[in-house]
Design an enzyme around this catalytic site. Structure first.
Site, mmCIF file in Angstrom:
data_model
loop_
_atom_site.group_PDB
_atom_site.id
_atom_site.type_symbol
_atom_site.label_atom_id
_atom_site.label_comp_id
_atom_site.label_asym_id
_atom_site.label_seq_id
_atom_site.Cartn_x
_atom_site.Cartn_y
_atom_site.Cartn_z
ATOM 1 N N LYS A 55 14.903 0.834 7.739
ATOM 2 C CA LYS A 55 15.333 1.835 9.505
ATOM 3 C C LYS A 55 14.413 1.184 10.250
ATOM 4 O O LYS A 55 13.276 1.039 9.154
ATOM 5 C CB LYS A 55 15.059 3.275 8.879
ATOM 6 C CG LYS A 55 16.141 3.320 8.673
ATOM 7 C CD LYS A 55 16.003 4.914 8.445
ATOM 8 C CE LYS A 55 14.969 5.616 7.758
ATOM 9 N NZ LYS A 55 15.014 7.250 7.608
ATOM 10 N N GLU A 103 -32.691 24.531 -35.516
ATOM 11 C CA GLU A 103 -31.689 24.560 -34.572
ATOM 12 C C GLU A 103 -30.552 24.025 -32.989
ATOM 13 O O GLU A 103 -29.939 23.148 -33.955
ATOM 14 C CB GLU A 103 -33.080 24.533 -33.456
ATOM 15 C CG GLU A 103 -34.177 25.272 -32.950
ATOM 16 C CD GLU A 103 -34.918 24.612 -32.539
ATOM 17 O OE1 GLU A 103 -35.073 23.312 -31.800
ATOM 18 O OE2 GLU A 103 -36.687 24.952 -32.709
ATOM 19 N N ASP A 143 12.852 1.136 1.715
ATOM 20 C CA ASP A 143 13.813 0.168 2.724
ATOM 21 C C ASP A 143 11.931 -0.553 3.051
ATOM 22 O O ASP A 143 10.745 -1.146 2.127
ATOM 23 C CB ASP A 143 13.212 1.305 3.925
ATOM 24 C CG ASP A 143 12.236 3.176 3.702
ATOM 25 O OD1 ASP A 143 10.981 2.199 3.567
ATOM 26 O OD2 ASP A 143 12.552 4.088 3.201
ATOM 27 N N ILE A 150 5.921 13.857 4.040
ATOM 28 C CA ILE A 150 5.207 13.300 5.491
ATOM 29 C C ILE A 150 5.752 12.578 6.300
ATOM 30 O O ILE A 150 6.205 11.212 6.149
ATOM 31 C CB ILE A 150 4.076 13.163 5.272
ATOM 32 C CG1 ILE A 150 2.913 14.646 4.707
ATOM 33 C CG2 ILE A 150 3.100 13.206 6.132
ATOM 34 C CD1 ILE A 150 1.468 13.987 4.543
ATOM 35 N N GLY A 155 7.749 5.196 1.537
ATOM 36 C CA GLY A 155 6.541 4.701 2.240
ATOM 37 C C GLY A 155 6.016 5.742 1.844
ATOM 38 O O GLY A 155 6.368 6.957 2.884
ATOM 39 N N ALA A 179 -0.308 7.565 4.555
ATOM 40 C CA ALA A 179 -0.905 6.077 5.306
ATOM 41 C C ALA A 179 -1.987 7.286 5.549
ATOM 42 O O ALA A 179 -2.717 6.681 5.370
ATOM 43 C CB ALA A 179 0.055 6.430 6.742
ATOM 44 N N MET A 200 3.475 6.387 13.518
ATOM 45 C CA MET A 200 4.415 6.051 14.877
ATOM 46 C C MET A 200 4.151 6.120 16.420
ATOM 47 O O MET A 200 4.829 5.356 16.927
ATOM 48 C CB MET A 200 5.452 6.641 14.326
ATOM 49 C CG MET A 200 6.652 6.831 13.539
ATOM 50 S SD MET A 200 7.766 7.710 12.686
ATOM 51 C CE MET A 200 7.247 8.931 11.954
ATOM 52 N N GLY A 242 -2.279 -0.968 6.725
ATOM 53 C CA GLY A 242 -3.587 -0.251 6.061
ATOM 54 C C GLY A 242 -3.887 -0.327 4.261
ATOM 55 O O GLY A 242 -1.812 -0.261 3.877
HETATM 56 N N1 SAH Z 1 6.079 9.280 4.849
HETATM 57 C C1 SAH Z 1 4.708 7.444 5.685
HETATM 58 C C2 SAH Z 1 5.019 8.046 6.674
HETATM 59 C C3 SAH Z 1 6.772 7.859 7.305
HETATM 60 S S1 SAH Z 1 6.803 7.578 8.324
HETATM 61 C C4 SAH Z 1 3.749 8.869 4.916
HETATM 62 O O1 SAH Z 1 3.574 9.596 4.269
HETATM 63 O O2 SAH Z 1 2.360 7.922 5.054
HETATM 64 C C5 SAH Z 1 5.715 5.362 9.300
HETATM 65 C C6 SAH Z 1 4.833 5.856 9.515
HETATM 66 O O3 SAH Z 1 3.831 5.762 8.559
HETATM 67 C C7 SAH Z 1 4.541 4.250 10.183
HETATM 68 O O4 SAH Z 1 4.495 3.884 11.855
HETATM 69 C C8 SAH Z 1 3.015 3.965 10.601
HETATM 70 O O5 SAH Z 1 2.463 4.784 11.461
HETATM 71 C C9 SAH Z 1 2.992 4.923 8.947
HETATM 72 N N2 SAH Z 1 2.571 3.936 7.860
HETATM 73 C C10 SAH Z 1 3.004 3.754 7.215
HETATM 74 N N3 SAH Z 1 1.907 3.020 6.084
HETATM 75 C C11 SAH Z 1 1.248 2.358 6.530
HETATM 76 C C12 SAH Z 1 -0.089 2.067 6.257
HETATM 77 N N4 SAH Z 1 0.324 0.478 5.201
HETATM 78 N N5 SAH Z 1 -0.687 0.941 7.138
HETATM 79 C C13 SAH Z 1 -0.970 2.025 8.633
HETATM 80 N N6 SAH Z 1 0.185 2.724 9.015
HETATM 81 C C14 SAH Z 1 1.397 3.537 8.017
#
Ligand code: SAH
Length: 474
Positions: free
Chosen positions: A284, A62, A262, A320, A315, A346, A397, A426
């Protein structure tokens, strides 16, 4: 097998007989292979044999569902020796030891390579763990001694070798004869291929720009030289924890000649950039622009025109609230090749590490990402849209304007005791979370001395943190 002792015979290690099996790759296309057994294990072996183009006969009273779907010949009876006539390869995958022994004996008598699954003593060949980047195949074997270890090793190699390597090899195969004709044998040809694989053409292939890669390769062959590799990688570095980088981000970080970063890019992430890459800080801060955006855009262009592989690390996710779009607009205008690598934004990263799901069947069916950046001490947002029911609002921000944001949300209809949280840094070991209500969030955050970067999450999902929190920062 006789084993030599390396300690006793250190003089000529090359002849030490210490491999249990000779690794070879067998051509079984259109050859008949017999698999004895009809269960899941047999099905896995059959899949591999079929992938290599074999004609497979399965011998078992089977067979399981997967085998019923497969393109095989099924002989629905118990094994006997005559079934091996004409076979080039045999695998026994039954749970009946006596049958496995009989298969082994019959195959051995006929000189047919045989594998009895999970029984190294009855194998004249073993099946390795495979990393499949066809036409490149990497095989890992422990000779049956530690298959789990081989599989773990395989998983590690999987992460190291980009998925597109197969495409790269196929491209090389296609142009191999042409390059040979043009460049002959020896060093120039080898250097040519190294430049192709390591340079802009290889990168094109890995990024899925096949046609572009082929055009460039053809040009390179016609001119007998590979193009200078000036290009830009706009890479999302995630919110902080280096574990959240993508494979592609890591690969490009290891490849770059120069990196622009940055203050949102964490030290842990920077550690993973190629050691000898030049580092340029273009950080910045809110009111203190180290380098204006225009300057960054121009610098990217200038460096790429010098033939450099330029890594722009941002970052989170570059698209975004990252002004990534503006940076690559300038590159596009100047015909500089670039690619964009997404990162964990973030909102995603921070929400996960804070134990706050952004959507939830009972509390929020949509989520809005917005920025709370102050402009002339004003926050000009669509407050009506932000105060819709069954919605989570994530504010990037928004630390400086937090009190005003909370006041506006209440003024536009959200309850004063509506749940809201601020998360600082975070996903990193400095993460701090403040859970409160719209009414007292700003005050509590100020008292606790939270510093940027922070993100604000507003909505009933915040209540879930109590149950779902898992990450323990220092
Ligand atoms: N391109 C990034 C955002 C840049 S604007 C992204 O996609 O996450 C920057 C803002 O992102 C910060 O002022 C904060 O509000 C947020 N941010 C980025 N890293 C963070 C973290 N580790 N913890 C909390 N807020 C964060």
């Amino acid at each position: 097998m006789q084993r030599s002792n390396a300690l006793k015979e250190p003089i000529c290690p090359s002849i030490i007989d210490d491999m249990d099996f000779l690794p070879i790759f067998l051509n079984i296309r259109q050859q008949s292979c017999v698999v004895v057994g009809g269960g899941e294990v047999a099905a896995r072996k059959v899949t591999l044999l079929l992938k290599a183009g074999a004609k497979v006969t399965v011998v078992a009273p089977e067979i399981c569902g997967a085998l019923q779907q497969a393109t095989i010949q099924h002989i629905a009876r118990r094994f006997d020796d005559t079934l091996l006539d004409g076979a080039k390869l045999v695998i026994a995958a039954t749970d009946d030891h006596a049958v496995n022994l009989a298969v082994h004996a019959a195959a051995t008598a006929r000189g047919i390579p045989v594998n009895v699954v999970d029984t190294p003593a009855l194998c004249s060949f073993v099946m390795p763990s495979i990393i499949d980047r066809a036409p490149i195949i990497i095989a890992v074997s422990s000779g049956g001694a530690a298959p789990v270890l081989a599989r773990l090793l395989r998983a590690r190699l999987e992460t190291l070798i980009p998925a597109g390597y197969g495409r790269l090899a196929a491209l090389a195969g296609k142009f191999r004869d042409q390059v040979k004709q043009k460049l002959g044998e020896g060093l120039p040809r080898r250097a040519f291929w190294e430049n192709v694989f390591e340079g802009a053409i290889g990168e094109d292939m890995l990024a899925g720009r096949e046609e572009h890669a082929m055009q460039r390769l053809q040009q390179a062959i016609d001119q007998s030289s590979t193009p200078a590799g000036g290009e830009v990688y706009l890479v999302g570095a995630g919110p902080g924890d280096p574990d959240l980088l993508t494979f592609r981000a890591l690969r490009l970080m290891q490849k770059a000649d120069v990196v622009l970063h940055d203050n949102l890019v964490s030290d842990g992430v920077m550690e993973l950039v190629r050691r000898d890459a030049e580092r340029i800080y273009v950080g910045k801060q809110r009111a203190d622009h180290t380098m204006p955006q225009e300057g960054i855009n121009d610098l990217l262009v200038r460096l790429a025109l010098q033939g450099k592989r330029v890594l722009r690390l941002k970052g989170g996710d570059p698209f975004i609230f990252g002004r990534g779009g503006e940076e690559i607009e300038k590159l596009a205008e100047n015909n500089i090749p670039f690619q964009v690598v997404p990162g964990v934004s973030a909102a995603n990263g921070v929400a996960s590490y804070a134990g706050i799901p952004l959507t939830h069947r009972d509390y929020a069916q949509s989520v809005v990402f917005t920025t709370g950046h102050l402009r002339d001490d004003n926050i000009d947002l669509d407050w009506v849209a932000l105060t819709r029911p069954q919605q989570t609002v994530v504010i990037y921000m928004g630390l400086t304007g937090l009190a005003e944001i909370c006041r506006q949300l209440i003024a536009h209809g959200l309850p004063a005791d509506w749940p809201a949280a601020v998360v600082q840094q975070g996903t990193t070991r400095h993460q701090r979370v403040m859970v409160a209500t719209l009414n007292d969030l700003a005050e509590k955050v100020a008292q606790a001395g939270f510093k940027a970067p922070t993100i604000t999450i507003v909505g009933e999902v915040v209540k879930l943190r109590e149950k779902l929190s898992w990450f323990e920062p220092e």
